[in-house]
Design an enzyme around this catalytic site. Sequence first.
Site, PDB file in Angstrom:
ATOM      1  N   ASP A 289       0.817  -1.222   0.000  1.00 50.58           N
ATOM      2  CA  ASP A 289       0.000   0.000   0.000  1.00 50.58           C
ATOM      3  C   ASP A 289       0.848   1.268   0.000  1.00 50.58           C
ATOM      4  O   ASP A 289       0.419   2.314   0.481  1.00 50.58           O
ATOM      5  CB  ASP A 289      -0.953   0.027   1.212  1.00 50.58           C
ATOM      6  N   GLU A 290       2.054   1.188  -0.558  1.00 49.52           N
ATOM      7  CA  GLU A 290       2.951   2.344  -0.545  1.00 49.52           C
ATOM      8  C   GLU A 290       2.671   3.336  -1.668  1.00 49.52           C
ATOM      9  O   GLU A 290       3.174   4.459  -1.656  1.00 49.52           O
ATOM     10  CB  GLU A 290       4.426   1.904  -0.664  1.00 49.52           C
TER      11      GLU A 290
ATOM     12  N   LYS B  40       2.416   1.998  -5.185  1.00 44.19           N
ATOM     13  CA  LYS B  40       3.083   1.423  -6.366  1.00 44.19           C
ATOM     14  C   LYS B  40       2.327   1.732  -7.652  1.00 44.19           C
ATOM     15  O   LYS B  40       2.920   1.920  -8.708  1.00 44.19           O
ATOM     16  CB  LYS B  40       3.226  -0.097  -6.193  1.00 44.19           C
TER      17      LYS B  40
ATOM     18  N   GLN C 227       2.557  -6.824  -3.614  1.00 40.81           N
ATOM     19  CA  GLN C 227       2.556  -6.431  -2.209  1.00 40.81           C
ATOM     20  C   GLN C 227       3.934  -5.850  -1.842  1.00 40.81           C
ATOM     21  O   GLN C 227       4.724  -5.531  -2.718  1.00 40.81           O
ATOM     22  CB  GLN C 227       2.222  -7.626  -1.321  1.00 40.81           C
TER      23      GLN C 227
ATOM     24  N   GLY D 105      -3.956  -4.339  -4.411  1.00 40.05           N
ATOM     25  CA  GLY D 105      -4.777  -3.263  -4.949  1.00 40.05           C
ATOM     26  C   GLY D 105      -3.963  -2.024  -5.195  1.00 40.05           C
ATOM     27  O   GLY D 105      -3.124  -1.649  -4.373  1.00 40.05           O
ATOM     28  N   HIS D 106      -4.167  -1.394  -6.337  1.00 44.46           N
ATOM     29  CA  HIS D 106      -3.493  -0.141  -6.661  1.00 44.46           C
ATOM     30  C   HIS D 106      -4.547   0.913  -6.975  1.00 44.46           C
ATOM     31  O   HIS D 106      -5.497   0.645  -7.710  1.00 44.46           O
ATOM     32  CB  HIS D 106      -2.598  -0.293  -7.903  1.00 44.46           C
TER      33      HIS D 106
END
Length: 427
Positions: free
Chosen positions: A13-14, A16, A223, A40-41
């Site tokens: 969740d950074e 990406k 991830q 998820g993105h």
Amino acid sequence: MPALVLLGAQWGDEGKGKATDLLGGSVDYVVRYQGGNNAGHTVVVGDQKYALHLLPSGILSPGCTPVIGNGVVVDPSVLLSELSGLNERGVDTSKLLISGNAHIITPYNVTVDKVTERFLGKRKIGTTGRGIGPTYADKINRVGIRVQDLYDESILTQKVEAALDIKNQVLTKLYNRRAIAVDQVVSELLTYADKLAPYVADTVLVLNKALEDDKVVLFEGGQGTLLDIDHGTYPFVTSSNPTAGGACTGSGVGPTKISRVIGILKAYTTRVGAGPFPTELFDEDGAALRRIGGERGVTTGRDRRCGWFDAVIARYATRVNGLTDFFLTKLDVLTGWEQIPVCVAYEIDGKRVEELPYSQTDFHHAKPVYENLPGWSEDISQAKTFADLPKNAQAYVKALEEMSGAPISAIGVGPGRDETIEINSFL
């Protein structure tokens, strides 16, 4: 031209998706190499927001070929639904390629995932319940279903029978659930064959030929580093390798062809699911980070656990991935704090530890050692260059860079594609 790996340097969740999308216009292929629809993105293009779960972010870049590699596990219904949703919004998805060697998430994989997690009770891992772990387990146990199996009904039936021989025993006798019928599963899977056929390809051959032709290939992890099955906070991890080495096994491209490895690093730290998290905040600061940062899982819908930046795990990510540089995201979220704590080390049993402990027990007992950095109150969302940032924001970035062990090449100052400060060119 280069082959680049872009991956999460924390627990996922950074940001990406934004980083991949930013590069999408400059690359020819974007490859998802592991994970499934448990990732998820969120990508913001203009006033449009796109939530991608299984598709590579490059699908939003015209001229870029998105690839789902052999290391990914594919839920056909989710994939087709995601493609349909994008098509309805005018996105061209016709260039998508799917590896024939990618494994299929079957209905029984999803069932096993959900009942197993419930059975674990307080010992649950915090999975998304989407069948990812059981599908990877089938792959390793050599009873998995691959995309190519959809095109041979005899082989498909034999493989489903082999998988359900054991699973039905477990479901009925251990979990008191109904047995799953082989013909029902086979019939459902066969309905996807024609719909997926236009996309299925020998992606290993395609990608290697592309590199031979000097095309630019970007490998996108699903991830983060700390969720890697081998190098993460086991057992609270995913079931694949989002670290840089996974890009090679999950795509069929050799390591000598990788020229750059970019780590995505949030200006603070979050994670979803169970497991140790030394800098986690349970106070008003944690709630503020969650609210301002919009910290809710794209795929799970769960609130993310929030904490201050952890330089120990950033250094670890640099080491295990061989990171060449970082993309720092969500710096804007920290605007307004007078002091911003940064975890520079851990205290474990009274001793200061500056590297990630290999022992699970030690990491569970790790307490953060903080250093306070001065904050800023100015709005930074319109900053276009590093010099546009307030002095304290510049100092914060420089401190994180020094602590993390790799240069920061870009900084996210907002969710939009254009809200990025590029310090060094990625290409």
